[in-house]
Design an enzyme around this catalytic site. Structure first.
Site, PDB file in Angstrom:
ATOM      1  N   GLY A 190     -10.379  -0.096  -3.077  1.00  0.00           N
ATOM      2  CA  GLY A 190     -11.771  -0.253  -3.481  1.00  0.00           C
ATOM      3  C   GLY A 190     -12.354  -1.604  -3.107  1.00  0.00           C
ATOM      4  N   THR A 191     -11.594  -2.658  -3.316  1.00  0.00           N
ATOM      5  CA  THR A 191     -12.104  -3.993  -2.993  1.00  0.00           C
ATOM      6  C   THR A 191     -12.460  -4.097  -1.519  1.00  0.00           C
ATOM      7  OG1 THR A 191     -11.015  -5.162  -4.803  1.00  0.00           O
ATOM      8  CG2 THR A 191     -11.425  -6.434  -2.815  1.00  0.00           C
ATOM      9  N   GLN A 246     -14.997   4.763 -10.203  1.00  0.00           N
ATOM     10  CA  GLN A 246     -14.820   5.278 -11.565  1.00  0.00           C
ATOM     11  C   GLN A 246     -15.500   6.624 -11.753  1.00  0.00           C
ATOM     12  OE1 GLN A 246     -12.751   3.984 -13.590  1.00  0.00           O
ATOM     13  NE2 GLN A 246     -12.619   1.791 -13.206  1.00  0.00           N
ATOM     14  N   CYS A 252      -9.545  -6.932 -13.550  1.00  0.00           N
ATOM     15  CA  CYS A 252      -9.665  -7.939 -12.501  1.00  0.00           C
ATOM     16  C   CYS A 252     -10.173  -9.263 -13.054  1.00  0.00           C
ATOM     17  CB  CYS A 252     -10.586  -7.451 -11.403  1.00  0.00           C
ATOM     18  SG  CYS A 252      -9.880  -6.037 -10.551  1.00  0.00           S
ATOM     19  N   THR A 261      -2.482  -0.460  11.489  1.00  0.00           N
ATOM     20  CA  THR A 261      -1.733   0.794  11.540  1.00  0.00           C
ATOM     21  C   THR A 261      -1.926   1.576  10.253  1.00  0.00           C
ATOM     22  OG1 THR A 261      -0.113  -0.197  13.008  1.00  0.00           O
ATOM     23  CG2 THR A 261       0.571   1.781  11.839  1.00  0.00           C
ATOM     24  N   HIS A 283      -6.144   5.002  -6.675  1.00  0.00           N
ATOM     25  CA  HIS A 283      -5.357   4.685  -7.875  1.00  0.00           C
ATOM     26  C   HIS A 283      -6.125   4.831  -9.192  1.00  0.00           C
ATOM     27  CE1 HIS A 283      -6.414   0.505  -9.283  1.00  0.00           C
ATOM     28  NE2 HIS A 283      -7.016   0.486  -8.129  1.00  0.00           N
TER      29      HIS A 283
END
Lengths: 399, 379
Positions: free
Chosen positions: A83-84, A194, A341, A252, A216
């Site tokens: 996501g980041t 979310q 975070c 990759t 995740h």
């Protein structure tokens, strides 16, 4: 192995930070790891098999998110490390490409309650001379459409508003925001990490330019996410290197993570209705029981707004949020003071501050987030433990 | 059809012990390492153990390791991180002509932003000489990035000598050691570098995980912005299982590197000697006069193209030295910098071996390769 009291019988109510991996997804990943996939960039047959596998995963994920995968308007999925990275790529990549191709204003609009991966990317662009404007949210956590219209009166390259807030679970009116952006010819990105698997997500039905998704948060693996982009959208890379993913994201690709990602999204969408129903029920039971005990001395943030069914953000007035989280941890309840975070810091929640909540609420707010594998008896046990913790903390304070 | 995998420089399989080590972190210790509760702490502890294992492999401190999504990100972070730190976007950097695209592309990106870039060449054996680097250095040089070993030829570069020059001049030195981990011992102390890239999938960890060694005190502008993960140098929720996998692969490499070197070099030499004996005509090996990785063999096959040769033996996974289009030959930058002719580049095949290569496979491969070469020559 590392142990703290209560590790074995813990109740995990921090599913917005990360979710446990679904056994079915783990099986997919392990199968792929053991199949020893070649480098998808290799010309030999094994490499080509890996490449085709990746393409299959990409199409599956796009379809699950309601993105058109064929014909004139087919969308793209760029695999990222999560996501980041997707948010960094979206903000910087879309804004700079827009600026290069159509010389629009060096201006970006983001909501005042964005995750650090959006807010900090915007801050880094600000250091390079971009103007950042912040879209207000109301007391209930919903973005002000009137303010958005005012902001859009002046040209901007890009608007970014998260679909479902990570701290409160409040849903934003994405179709309307997307339409307002389209009307003013402004690109629109939404971080839906979310939202996917919690509320319906229809990429192509709305005028969304780009959407962030991550595995995740829906019982998939870490280290992989994606950015869905609408047909014909130009994007500048943030990582430079080989020609993988048409140069938009070199590096990759990992078939194991991609297949785990695809599987987790497939399961989340297939089971969306039952998961949502179940989550709504247990989350509501959780809140009802706490309200029945504490009454007015607790407040549920964004209670009357449309909320995703898995999140409950509660202010235990008179308590210190960090004390609650720590004391809960000692009795096996894993919860959080806000975004994982930023939970290492003692800074008050920027989300609640932007909502204009009182100091008493901000100081005492704790986030609980559920997953579909949890049941009502677990919730009942959690409620009892939380009540005991809060009563003890309030009692101590009274003395 | 049983494949003979001779393409370990492209990617390695994930070692079974690595898959095993990751399992508890997939299923039990799933907490977000940034979470302050016990489940988060357990994950964070696992990550710190893995960081130690990676640090031990390259003889640095645990705190000097930053986890990334792989070699490409590590190279981007090193190069953009150094050149974009500080207030002014200015200065000069040096790379070599044989670098991987994930070094070349960020350097070219910075050049478009106004950074001066010098690309130094190499000799016929593929070695970048310290003298060439020295003569390219300027008063405003901020960064030098030279790979530790080349992916195509396996040629090992004189990094320790180059870093001495850098140290004297106060220039930051980065080396991409993606191809070296698991193949030769690596020590950042001996090499004297400030930044070093590691890529998990080149040494038996999965794809999608890598690391960057960052010497203490060096400040990098992050490539990915967000929360304060990895000492503020790399935002994003840590991929705990893959980090554990990288740790295990590093620990294995530390333990077994001497055995791995002798295993791979013995088989690599057997592969070459047998092909040479069967072919008869003296074969050119790229980089033969230089120090090479023990696993890499880049051979120029006469009278055929590598593309034709590998096409004729689908049982073998290996790589060519050039991409052939219908009427043109696209030489690899490394082979071009070494001064190979078009025919030589077109005839180049790279075989790369690994920990799991076996003698029977090598003997089988020799037979297939020589058979195919003879067949193509006749036709």
């Amino acid at each position: 192995m590392y142990r703290l009291p209560g590790v074995m019988n813990s109740i995990y109510l921090d599913n917005n930070a990360t979710t446990p991996l679904d056994d079915r997804v783990l099986q997919t990943i392990n199968t792929a790891l053991q199949r020893r996939f070649a480098n998808p960039a290799s010309a030999h047959q094994d490499g080509q098999i890996a490449l085709r596998e990746l393409q299959r995963m990409r199409e599956s994920i796009l379809q699950q998110l309601g993105a058109v995968t064929s014909g004139m308007h087919s969308c793209r999925l760029i695999f990222t490390s999560g996501g980041t990275e997707s948010n960094n790529l979206a903000l910087r990549g879309l804004a700079t490409a827009r600026q290069r191709t159509s010389r629009t204003a060096r201006r970006i609009i983001i909501s005042a309650i964005e995750h650090p991966s959006i807010a900090e990317t915007a801050a880094s662009l600000a250091r390079e001379g971009w103007r950042i404007d912040y879209l207000h949210v109301e007391h209930d956590g919903v973005a002000s459409l009137q303010h958005l219209e005012e902001l859009l009166a002046e040209p901007a390259a890009l608007v970014s508003v998260t679909s479902v807030n990570h701290e409160t679970g409040v849903c934003q009116p994405i179709p309307t925001i997307a339409q307002l952006c389209a009307d003013s010819e402004t690109l629109f990105h939404t971080d839906a990490v979310q939202a996917v698997g919690k509320v319906p997500v229809h990429f192509s039905d709305n005028s969304i330019t780009a959407l962030t998704v991550t595995a995740h948060k829906v019982h998939g693996p870490r280290g992989i996410g994606g950015l869905v982009i609408a047909h014909g959208t130009e994007i500048e890379p943030i990582l430079f290197g080989g020609s993988q993913q048409l140069g938009a994201r070199p590096g990759t690709e990992d078939v194991a993570l991609s297949s785990g990602f695809a599987r987790s999204i497939e399961l989340a969408i297939e089971e969306l209705e039952t998961r949502t129903e179940h989550l709504t029920r247990i989350r509501n039971r959780f809140e009802e029981q706490l309200l029945a005990y504490f009454g007015d001395s607790i407040r549920i943030m964004g209670q009357n707004s449309p909320r995703a069914p898995h999140t409950s953000n509660i202010a235990f007035l008179g308590c210190n949020r960090q004390a609650v989280v720590m004391a809960a941890d000692m009795v096996g309840i894993r919860c959080s003071t806000g975004s994982a975070c930023t939970s290492g810091s003692s800074e008050p929640s920027l989300v609640l501050k932007a909502m204009g909540r009182s100091k008493a609420e901000i100081d005492s707010s704790v986030r609980f987030s559920f997953n579909f594998l949890q049941d009502e008896s677990l919730v009942r046990e959690a409620v009892q433990k939380i009540i005991a913790v809060v009563v003890r903390l309030l009692g101590k304070k009274a003395i | 059809m049983k494949q003979i995998y001779l393409d370990y420089n492209a990617t390695t399989p994930v070692a079974p012990t690595v898959v095993e080590a990751m399992q508890p972190f997939f299923s039990n210790h799933y907490g977000n390492p940034s979470s302050r509760h016990a489940l988060g702490c357990a994950a964070a502890e696992g990550i710190e153990d893995a960081r130690m294992q990676v640090a031990q492999m390259i003889a640095c401190d645990r705190e000097d390791i930053v986890f990334t999504s792989g070699g490409t990100e590590s190279n981007n972070l090193a190069i953009k991180g150094v050149m974009l730190s500080g207030k002014q976007l200015a200065g000069h950097m040096i790379i070599s002509a044989i670098e991987h695209p994930s070094v070349v592309a960020p350097a070219k990106f910075l050049q478009r932003l106004g950074i001066d870039l010098t690309v130094v060449g190499c000799d016929a054996d593929g070695v970048v000489s310290p003298e060439a680097v020295y003569s390219a250095m300027r008063a405003d040089t901020k960064l030098i990035s030279i790979m530790h070993s080349n992916n195509e030829t396996g040629v090992i570069q004189p990094i320790a000598d180059i870093s001495k020059l850098c140290r004297r001049a106060g220039v930051v030195i980065h080396t991409d050691a993606s191809q070296s981990a698991g193949k030769v011992p690596l020590s950042v102390t001996d090499l004297g570098v400030d930044l070093m890239t590691l890529a998990g999938h080149k040494y038996y960890a999965p794809k999608g995980i890598g690391a960057l060694f960052v010497r203490e005190g060096l400040v990098l502008e992050p490539v990915l912005h967000g929360a304060e993960h990895e000492q503020g140098m790399r935002a994003g929720t840590e991929n705990t299982p893959y980090i554990i996998g990288l740790g295990e692969a590093s620990a294995r490499s530390s333990r077994a590197i001497d055995d791995a070197v002798s295993h791979m070099s013995k088989l690599r030499d057997r592969l070459f000697n047998r092909i040479q004996a069967e072919v008869g005509i003296p074969l050119k090996v790229n980089g033969i006069g230089a120090e090479r990785l023990p696993n890499t063999l880049s051979i120029v096959f006469p009278e055929v193209t590598g593309y034709e040769l590998l096409n004729a033996i689908p049982e073998i996974c290996a790589s060519t030295g050039a991409a052939c289009h219908s009427d043109a030959v696209d030489m690899s930058p490394t082979l071009r910098a070494m001064g190979l002719s078009r025919e030589e580049a077109a005839g180049t095949v790279r075989f790369s071996l690994g920990w799991f290569s076996r003698e029977e496979e090598i003997d089988q491969a020799v037979e297939l390769i020589v058979g195919a070469w003879e067949g193509l020559r006749v036709s």
